[in-house]
Write a protein that holds these residues in place. Structure first.
Motif, PDB file in Angstrom:
ATOM      1  N   LYS A  40       0.833  -1.208   0.000  1.00 25.03           N
ATOM      2  CA  LYS A  40       0.000   0.000   0.000  1.00 25.03           C
ATOM      3  C   LYS A  40       0.868   1.260   0.000  1.00 25.03           C
ATOM      4  O   LYS A  40       0.587   2.226  -0.706  1.00 25.03           O
ATOM      5  N   ARG A  41       1.930   1.230   0.788  1.00 29.25           N
ATOM      6  CA  ARG A  41       2.833   2.380   0.848  1.00 29.25           C
ATOM      7  C   ARG A  41       3.524   2.581  -0.508  1.00 29.25           C
ATOM      8  O   ARG A  41       3.667   3.704  -0.984  1.00 29.25           O
ATOM      9  N   ARG A  42       3.941   1.474  -1.143  1.00 29.02           N
ATOM     10  CA  ARG A  42       4.577   1.564  -2.453  1.00 29.02           C
ATOM     11  C   ARG A  42       3.594   2.099  -3.495  1.00 29.02           C
ATOM     12  O   ARG A  42       3.962   2.911  -4.341  1.00 29.02           O
ATOM     13  N   PHE A  43       2.336   1.662  -3.423  1.00 25.44           N
ATOM     14  CA  PHE A  43       1.328   2.144  -4.369  1.00 25.44           C
ATOM     15  C   PHE A  43       1.138   3.652  -4.238  1.00 25.44           C
ATOM     16  O   PHE A  43       1.090   4.375  -5.233  1.00 25.44           O
ATOM     17  N   ARG A  44       1.012   4.139  -3.011  1.00 27.34           N
ATOM     18  CA  ARG A  44       0.847   5.584  -2.802  1.00 27.34           C
ATOM     19  C   ARG A  44       2.048   6.352  -3.356  1.00 27.34           C
ATOM     20  O   ARG A  44       1.897   7.405  -3.983  1.00 27.34           O
ATOM     21  N   SER A  45       3.237   5.814  -3.145  1.00 28.56           N
ATOM     22  CA  SER A  45       4.446   6.448  -3.661  1.00 28.56           C
ATOM     23  C   SER A  45       4.438   6.466  -5.187  1.00 28.56           C
ATOM     24  O   SER A  45       4.770   7.496  -5.803  1.00 28.56           O
ATOM     25  N   ASN A  46       4.055   5.360  -5.811  1.00 24.18           N
ATOM     26  CA  ASN A  46       3.974   5.304  -7.273  1.00 24.18           C
ATOM     27  C   ASN A  46       2.928   6.265  -7.812  1.00 24.18           C
ATOM     28  O   ASN A  46       3.120   6.891  -8.856  1.00 24.18           O
ATOM     29  N   THR A  49       4.320   9.819  -7.586  1.00 25.00           N
ATOM     30  CA  THR A  49       5.362   9.982  -8.603  1.00 25.00           C
ATOM     31  C   THR A  49       4.756  10.144  -9.989  1.00 25.00           C
ATOM     32  O   THR A  49       5.161  11.030 -10.758  1.00 25.00           O
ATOM     33  N   GLY A  50       3.770   9.316 -10.325  1.00 30.57           N
ATOM     34  CA  GLY A  50       3.118   9.411 -11.626  1.00 30.57           C
ATOM     35  C   GLY A  50       2.417  10.737 -11.830  1.00 30.57           C
ATOM     36  O   GLY A  50       2.495  11.331 -12.907  1.00 30.57           O
ATOM     37  N   VAL A  51       1.748  11.211 -10.812  1.00 23.91           N
ATOM     38  CA  VAL A  51       1.038  12.488 -10.921  1.00 23.91           C
ATOM     39  C   VAL A  51       2.024  13.637 -11.119  1.00 23.91           C
ATOM     40  O   VAL A  51       1.832  14.500 -11.983  1.00 23.91           O
ATOM     41  N   VAL A  52       3.102  13.642 -10.358  1.00 22.66           N
ATOM     42  CA  VAL A  52       4.088  14.726 -10.463  1.00 22.66           C
ATOM     43  C   VAL A  52       4.738  14.729 -11.846  1.00 22.66           C
ATOM     44  O   VAL A  52       4.844  15.787 -12.492  1.00 22.66           O
ATOM     45  N   ILE A  53       5.174  13.573 -12.320  1.00 23.64           N
ATOM     46  CA  ILE A  53       5.836  13.498 -13.629  1.00 23.64           C
ATOM     47  C   ILE A  53       4.881  13.910 -14.746  1.00 23.64           C
ATOM     48  O   ILE A  53       5.251  14.682 -15.641  1.00 23.64           O
ATOM     49  N   ASN A  54       3.658  13.408 -14.700  1.00 23.70           N
ATOM     50  CA  ASN A  54       2.707  13.750 -15.756  1.00 23.70           C
ATOM     51  C   ASN A  54       2.285  15.213 -15.698  1.00 23.70           C
ATOM     52  O   ASN A  54       2.049  15.829 -16.744  1.00 23.70           O
ATOM     53  N   SER A  74       2.397   9.359 -22.147  1.00 25.33           N
ATOM     54  CA  SER A  74       2.870   9.150 -20.777  1.00 25.33           C
ATOM     55  C   SER A  74       1.700   8.936 -19.820  1.00 25.33           C
ATOM     56  O   SER A  74       1.746   8.072 -18.941  1.00 25.33           O
ATOM     57  N   LEU A  75       0.649   9.738 -19.998  1.00 30.06           N
ATOM     58  CA  LEU A  75      -0.544   9.591 -19.145  1.00 30.06           C
ATOM     59  C   LEU A  75      -1.162   8.208 -19.302  1.00 30.06           C
ATOM     60  O   LEU A  75      -1.539   7.566 -18.313  1.00 30.06           O
ATOM     61  N   GLY A  76      -1.268   7.745 -20.545  1.00 27.70           N
ATOM     62  CA  GLY A  76      -1.872   6.435 -20.798  1.00 27.70           C
ATOM     63  C   GLY A  76      -1.068   5.300 -20.193  1.00 27.70           C
ATOM     64  O   GLY A  76      -1.613   4.416 -19.521  1.00 27.70           O
ATOM     65  N   VAL A  77       0.252   5.314 -20.425  1.00 31.24           N
ATOM     66  CA  VAL A  77       1.110   4.258 -19.875  1.00 31.24           C
ATOM     67  C   VAL A  77       1.083   4.285 -18.356  1.00 31.24           C
ATOM     68  O   VAL A  77       0.961   3.244 -17.692  1.00 31.24           O
ATOM     69  N   CYS A  78       1.164   5.464 -17.791  1.00 28.62           N
ATOM     70  CA  CYS A  78       1.156   5.596 -16.328  1.00 28.62           C
ATOM     71  C   CYS A  78      -0.164   5.083 -15.741  1.00 28.62           C
ATOM     72  O   CYS A  78      -0.161   4.388 -14.727  1.00 28.62           O
ATOM     73  N   CYS A  79      -1.277   5.413 -16.374  1.00 27.15           N
ATOM     74  CA  CYS A  79      -2.584   4.940 -15.877  1.00 27.15           C
ATOM     75  C   CYS A  79      -2.690   3.428 -15.927  1.00 27.15           C
ATOM     76  O   CYS A  79      -3.169   2.799 -14.974  1.00 27.15           O
ATOM     77  N   VAL A  80      -2.228   2.828 -17.009  1.00 26.70           N
ATOM     78  CA  VAL A  80      -2.283   1.361 -17.120  1.00 26.70           C
ATOM     79  C   VAL A  80      -1.424   0.713 -16.038  1.00 26.70           C
ATOM     80  O   VAL A  80      -1.855  -0.231 -15.358  1.00 26.70           O
ATOM     81  N   LEU A  81      -0.211   1.220 -15.845  1.00 31.15           N
ATOM     82  CA  LEU A  81       0.673   0.649 -14.823  1.00 31.15           C
ATOM     83  C   LEU A  81       0.108   0.834 -13.414  1.00 31.15           C
ATOM     84  O   LEU A  81       0.193  -0.074 -12.578  1.00 31.15           O
ATOM     85  N   LEU A  82      -0.492   1.997 -13.148  1.00 32.63           N
ATOM     86  CA  LEU A  82      -1.088   2.220 -11.831  1.00 32.63           C
ATOM     87  C   LEU A  82      -2.309   1.331 -11.605  1.00 32.63           C
ATOM     88  O   LEU A  82      -2.532   0.845 -10.488  1.00 32.63           O
ATOM     89  N   LEU A  83      -3.098   1.099 -12.651  1.00 39.02           N
ATOM     90  CA  LEU A  83      -4.240   0.185 -12.516  1.00 39.02           C
ATOM     91  C   LEU A  83      -3.783  -1.231 -12.217  1.00 39.02           C
ATOM     92  O   LEU A  83      -4.374  -1.924 -11.369  1.00 39.02           O
ATOM     93  N   LEU A  84      -2.738  -1.686 -12.904  1.00 40.54           N
ATOM     94  CA  LEU A  84      -2.211  -3.031 -12.629  1.00 40.54           C
ATOM     95  C   LEU A  84      -1.652  -3.119 -11.215  1.00 40.54           C
ATOM     96  O   LEU A  84      -1.867  -4.118 -10.516  1.00 40.54           O
ATOM     97  N   ASP A  85      -0.952  -2.089 -10.779  1.00 38.35           N
ATOM     98  CA  ASP A  85      -0.402  -2.063  -9.426  1.00 38.35           C
ATOM     99  C   ASP A  85      -1.522  -2.044  -8.382  1.00 38.35           C
ATOM    100  O   ASP A  85      -1.456  -2.743  -7.367  1.00 38.35           O
ATOM    101  N   ALA A  86      -2.565  -1.263  -8.636  1.00 39.19           N
ATOM    102  CA  ALA A  86      -3.704  -1.204  -7.701  1.00 39.19           C
ATOM    103  C   ALA A  86      -4.409  -2.555  -7.631  1.00 39.19           C
ATOM    104  O   ALA A  86      -4.811  -2.995  -6.546  1.00 39.19           O
TER     105      ALA A  86
END
Length: 117
Positions: A40-46, A49-54, A74-86
């Motif tokens: 959960k802590r790693r997810f919040r960190s990711n 990070t994704g929001v700041v970079i995008n 970048s937004l699309g790739v980041c969203c897909v990776l965050l969905l998989l992580d979630a």
């Protein structure tokens, strides 16, 4: 009389201390909870990070001189990776004894092998 009063006072203090203490958890449950909290802590960190970079990419886009919205990649790739992580972080629970038993039974009968002749 003071001796019996002192012992009853000690017993009541011991029972109230036992009532207010947290329940004991098995080492496996504590380990699983620790790993889940780390995920959960790693997810919040990711996520941060994704929001700041995008946000940086979107803020830089008007200065790039192109009309094409390239930060969308970048937004699309980041969203897909965050969905998989979630999905991995929030959907899986601890492995139960029943699941272990079923897996052992499948292995013994050979039904875990999905190769068809």
């Amino acid at each position: 009389m003071t001796g019996s009063q002192g012992s009853s006072k000690t017993q009541s203090q011991d029972s109230s201390a036992a009532d207010s203490s947290e329940p004991e958890h098995s080492p496996a449950a504590v380990e699983w909870a620790h790993r889940r909290l780390q995920k959960k802590r790693r997810f919040r960190s990711n996520l941060v990070t994704g929001v700041v970079i995008n946000c940086f990419f979107v803020a830089a886009w008007p200065f790039s001189g192109t009309q094409y919205f390239w930060p969308g990649w970048s937004l699309g790739v980041c969203c897909v990776l965050l969905l998989l992580d979630a999905w991995q972080t929030f959907t899986y629970g601890p492995i139960t004894d029943k699941e272990i038993s079923n897996e052992c039974s499948d292995m013994e009968t050979g039904s875990h092998i999905n190769i068809k002749p």
